[in-house]
Design a protein around this motif. Structure first.
Motif, PDB file in Angstrom:
ATOM      1  N   PRO A  18       0.813  -1.228   0.000  1.00 50.86           N
ATOM      2  CA  PRO A  18       0.000   0.000   0.000  1.00 50.86           C
ATOM      3  C   PRO A  18       0.844   1.274   0.000  1.00 50.86           C
ATOM      4  O   PRO A  18       0.505   2.247  -0.689  1.00 50.86           O
ATOM      5  CB  PRO A  18      -0.819  -0.126   1.296  1.00 50.86           C
ATOM      6  CG  PRO A  18      -0.945  -1.590   1.501  1.00 50.86           C
ATOM      7  CD  PRO A  18       0.355  -2.171   1.033  1.00 50.86           C
ATOM      8  N   GLN A  19       1.963   1.263   0.764  1.00 47.48           N
ATOM      9  CA  GLN A  19       2.780   2.472   0.827  1.00 47.48           C
ATOM     10  C   GLN A  19       3.493   2.752  -0.499  1.00 47.48           C
ATOM     11  O   GLN A  19       3.602   3.911  -0.920  1.00 47.48           O
ATOM     12  CB  GLN A  19       3.780   2.418   1.991  1.00 47.48           C
ATOM     13  CG  GLN A  19       4.607   1.152   2.090  1.00 47.48           C
ATOM     14  CD  GLN A  19       4.023   0.143   3.034  1.00 47.48           C
ATOM     15  OE1 GLN A  19       2.820  -0.107   3.004  1.00 47.48           O
ATOM     16  NE2 GLN A  19       4.859  -0.463   3.876  1.00 47.48           N
ATOM     17  N   TYR A 131       5.119   7.517   2.175  1.00 51.49           N
ATOM     18  CA  TYR A 131       5.442   6.106   2.419  1.00 51.49           C
ATOM     19  C   TYR A 131       5.319   5.769   3.908  1.00 51.49           C
ATOM     20  O   TYR A 131       4.654   4.797   4.293  1.00 51.49           O
ATOM     21  CB  TYR A 131       6.862   5.815   1.933  1.00 51.49           C
ATOM     22  CG  TYR A 131       7.291   4.369   2.114  1.00 51.49           C
ATOM     23  CD1 TYR A 131       7.156   3.455   1.084  1.00 51.49           C
ATOM     24  CD2 TYR A 131       7.820   3.925   3.332  1.00 51.49           C
ATOM     25  CE1 TYR A 131       7.536   2.116   1.255  1.00 51.49           C
ATOM     26  CE2 TYR A 131       8.195   2.600   3.515  1.00 51.49           C
ATOM     27  CZ  TYR A 131       8.049   1.708   2.472  1.00 51.49           C
ATOM     28  OH  TYR A 131       8.416   0.393   2.657  1.00 51.49           O
ATOM     29  N   LEU A 132       5.946   6.578   4.748  1.00 50.73           N
ATOM     30  CA  LEU A 132       5.941   6.309   6.187  1.00 50.73           C
ATOM     31  C   LEU A 132       4.552   6.486   6.785  1.00 50.73           C
ATOM     32  O   LEU A 132       4.148   5.725   7.685  1.00 50.73           O
ATOM     33  CB  LEU A 132       6.941   7.228   6.888  1.00 50.73           C
ATOM     34  CG  LEU A 132       8.416   6.980   6.559  1.00 50.73           C
ATOM     35  CD1 LEU A 132       9.289   8.080   7.144  1.00 50.73           C
ATOM     36  CD2 LEU A 132       8.867   5.615   7.075  1.00 50.73           C
ATOM     37  N   LEU A 133       3.815   7.485   6.308  1.00 50.81           N
ATOM     38  CA  LEU A 133       2.465   7.723   6.820  1.00 50.81           C
ATOM     39  C   LEU A 133       1.562   6.534   6.526  1.00 50.81           C
ATOM     40  O   LEU A 133       0.852   6.035   7.418  1.00 50.81           O
ATOM     41  CB  LEU A 133       1.885   8.993   6.199  1.00 50.81           C
ATOM     42  CG  LEU A 133       0.483   9.405   6.656  1.00 50.81           C
ATOM     43  CD1 LEU A 133       0.486   9.772   8.131  1.00 50.81           C
ATOM     44  CD2 LEU A 133      -0.036  10.575   5.831  1.00 50.81           C
ATOM     45  N   VAL A 134       1.577   6.054   5.283  1.00 48.46           N
ATOM     46  CA  VAL A 134       0.741   4.912   4.905  1.00 48.46           C
ATOM     47  C   VAL A 134       1.217   3.649   5.624  1.00 48.46           C
ATOM     48  O   VAL A 134       0.404   2.822   6.056  1.00 48.46           O
ATOM     49  CB  VAL A 134       0.753   4.715   3.370  1.00 48.46           C
ATOM     50  CG1 VAL A 134      -0.022   3.449   2.994  1.00 48.46           C
ATOM     51  CG2 VAL A 134       0.141   5.925   2.675  1.00 48.46           C
ATOM     52  N   GLY A 185       5.842   9.620  12.286  1.00 47.74           N
ATOM     53  CA  GLY A 185       6.710   9.223  13.395  1.00 47.74           C
ATOM     54  C   GLY A 185       5.923   8.736  14.602  1.00 47.74           C
ATOM     55  O   GLY A 185       6.241   7.692  15.194  1.00 47.74           O
ATOM     56  N   PHE A 186       4.876   9.477  14.971  1.00 45.99           N
ATOM     57  CA  PHE A 186       4.046   9.069  16.105  1.00 45.99           C
ATOM     58  C   PHE A 186       3.297   7.768  15.802  1.00 45.99           C
ATOM     59  O   PHE A 186       3.181   6.890  16.663  1.00 45.99           O
ATOM     60  CB  PHE A 186       3.048  10.176  16.461  1.00 45.99           C
ATOM     61  CG  PHE A 186       3.579  11.176  17.444  1.00 45.99           C
ATOM     62  CD1 PHE A 186       3.402  11.013  18.806  1.00 45.99           C
ATOM     63  CD2 PHE A 186       4.272  12.297  17.007  1.00 45.99           C
ATOM     64  CE1 PHE A 186       3.899  11.927  19.717  1.00 45.99           C
ATOM     65  CE2 PHE A 186       4.780  13.229  17.908  1.00 45.99           C
ATOM     66  CZ  PHE A 186       4.598  13.043  19.269  1.00 45.99           C
ATOM     67  N   LEU A 187       2.781   7.641  14.564  1.00 47.80           N
ATOM     68  CA  LEU A 187       2.066   6.422  14.185  1.00 47.80           C
ATOM     69  C   LEU A 187       2.972   5.194  14.249  1.00 47.80           C
ATOM     70  O   LEU A 187       2.573   4.127  14.726  1.00 47.80           O
ATOM     71  CB  LEU A 187       1.501   6.565  12.770  1.00 47.80           C
ATOM     72  CG  LEU A 187       0.199   7.355  12.622  1.00 47.80           C
ATOM     73  CD1 LEU A 187      -0.089   7.634  11.162  1.00 47.80           C
ATOM     74  CD2 LEU A 187      -0.966   6.597  13.254  1.00 47.80           C
TER      75      LEU A 187
END
Length: 491
Positions: A18-19, A131-134, A185-187
């Protein structure tokens, strides 16, 4: 043939995560928008000079003044001699302008700067953030749900209302990217997907860039630092706790330093408009409002004026203004006035809400003049989300309160459950929601009390980012709940 198609499909299913899917979509859409004619960018509202002049650039278009607000200009001159312009504002954006300038000189020209190099650099920064968010949103999802979340991420954050800022000297593009990194980062700390120290470092760097990108962001440092308290407790080892404490202490101090470095000129501008476009703007009796604040009622004549208008009633730098106007009020006294006059404060908050869902300022166009588009005309290429949000979002501050309460209560219940189980890491999702809502309201409050209603749409840009992130996180959470219930029924 069918076997080949099946094998290709299986390969894509296993490798096109997905990312990666989201990154590819954002890349294609943004490349078409910003780098394929007609090029999309943001027209100058008069603010560009503050940042590009001290970075070795100048206007090389004789018709530039006539193009301001209406048309996007992509080329600027590069100083070939000593630059006498002093730094007008201290901003982390200058680092990225210098990087883009270096790339421009290496691959294009040493005399002409094409702002698309800055746009390309910001796109390169955006893609890892997506990418990191997904990755953080879909860490516990398998199969098609992850791609739904990825598609929603693309739908929201590849919107040209956001990415058009990349082709400009506005810092909003950088602000968008850094808030995506902070949220990711928090996720990822919450999901415990990657190395905790790496995610802590990501939050640290992104927060510093965000806070120092624009003086208005200084209060966000307090919000991030407070939310960082929970991060301190997710691990018991001393090294991590020292790292976390140092990280969020420096973030807090960066906000203090940024506030201290606000140029006196900008303080004067904002202070003037706080009164004329704020306190006096919706006052039914401006003379009385001034008297309540211990000021001369004759200044009521300045109601509705702004600092930049061509014809002024009084010299804004005169001894009269310096002695009897500016020293007699500040952020605290203005906030106290609003709290003592809730009806007027409510009007200002509603006015802010009306401008809180417009990502693009109404005044600025997106196209070059040579393309034949009208003055101030905006693009509608891949802007369905921003157009829909601007059209249908309720223009009342009560809606913003309802939005905050719904998210805080829903995620607060889950966080309380994790807290009782002594699972501090499990509370980080609620922590992120608090950070986003707190940052959003801080932006609105600082804008109203610190600059009145002047240029509300652009000043409320960060609110849009925070709001959209909560919507995205909420949608992903609802999908997880649905999948969990469906799995329980099937079991």
């Amino acid at each position: 043939m069918r076997g080949k198609i099946k094998s290709i499909s299986m390969w894509l299913w296993h490798h096109l995560t997905p990312q990666i899917f989201a990154v590819i979509c954002v890349f294609i859409i943004t490349i078409i928008a910003l780098f394929v004619p007609p090029y999309i960018g943001m027209a100058d509202n008069g603010d560009f000079f503050r940042i590009f002049s001290s970075n070795g650039l100048f206007v090389n278009n004789t018709n530039y003044d006539a193009l301001q607000f209406g048309h996007f200009v992509k080329e600027f001159g590069i100083y070939q001699y000593f630059n006498e312009n002093q730094v007008a504002i201290y901003s982390s954006q200058s680092i990225f302008i210098q990087m883009a300038l270096l790339l421009n000189k290496l691959f294009w020209s040493t005399t002409v700067f094409d702002v698309r190099f800055l746009g390309g650099l910001q796109l390169a920064l955006l893609l890892p953030a997506i990418y990191l968010l997904v990755a953080g949103l879909t860490a516990k999802m398998k199969g098609w749900p992850g791609y739904v979340v990825a598609a929603l991420t693309v739908f929201i954050f590849a919107d040209t209302a956001y990415t058009a800022y990349f082709n400009s000297f506005f810092s909003e593009g950088l602000i968008l990217i850094m808030m995506l990194y902070i949220s990711a980062g928090f996720l990822l700390l919450y999901q415990h997907k990657y190395n905790d120290y790496a995610m802590l470092g990501l939050i640290f760097v992104a927060s510093l860039i965000l806070i120092t990108a624009k003086q208005q962001n200084a209060p966000i440092a307090v919000v991030i630092a407070v939310c960082g308290i929970l991060v301190f407790f997710i691990r018991k080892n001393r090294a991590f706790r020292i790292s976390a404490a140092a990280t969020f202490l420096v973030i807090f101090l960066s906000g203090v330093v940024m506030y201290a470095f606000i140029p006196g000129e900008f303080v004067t501008i904002n202070q003037y408009q706080t009164m004329t476009r704020g306190v006096l703007l919706d006052s039914e009796n401006p003379e009385k409002s001034l008297e309540e604040m211990g000021m001369n009622s004759e200044f009521a004549l300045l109601k509705g004026t702004n600092f930049y208008q061509k014809y002024k009633m009084v010299d804004l730098d005169s001894p009269l203004m310096e002695k009897e106007f500016y020293p007699n009020y500040n952020f605290v006294t203005v906030l106290s006035y609003y709290l003592e006059n809730p009806k007027q404060f409510g009007k200002m908050l509603d006015l802010s809400a009306q401008n809180s869902f417009s990502i693009r300022p109404f005044e600025m166009g997106n196209f070059e003049k040579a393309t034949g588009y009208k003055f101030k005309e905006k693009t509608h290429f891949f802007s369905a989300y921003s157009d829909m949000k601007e059209k249908f979002a309720p223009a009342k501050f009560t809606f913003l309160i309802l939005w905050a309460l719904v998210f805080l209560i829903c995620y607060g219940v889950s966080a309380f459950k994790h807290f009782r189980e002594k699972n501090i890491r499990g509370t980080l999702l609620f922590d992120l929601i608090v950070l986003l809502i707190g940052s959003g309201f801080a932006v609105i409050l600082v804008t109203i009390v610190g600059d009145g209603e002047a240029d509300l749409t652009k000043h409320n840009f960060l609110f849009n980012v925070c709001f959209d992130l909560t919507i995205l996180i909420g949608a992903a959470s609802l999908l997880e709940v649905y999948l969990k219930k469906r799995g329980e029924r099937n079991a």
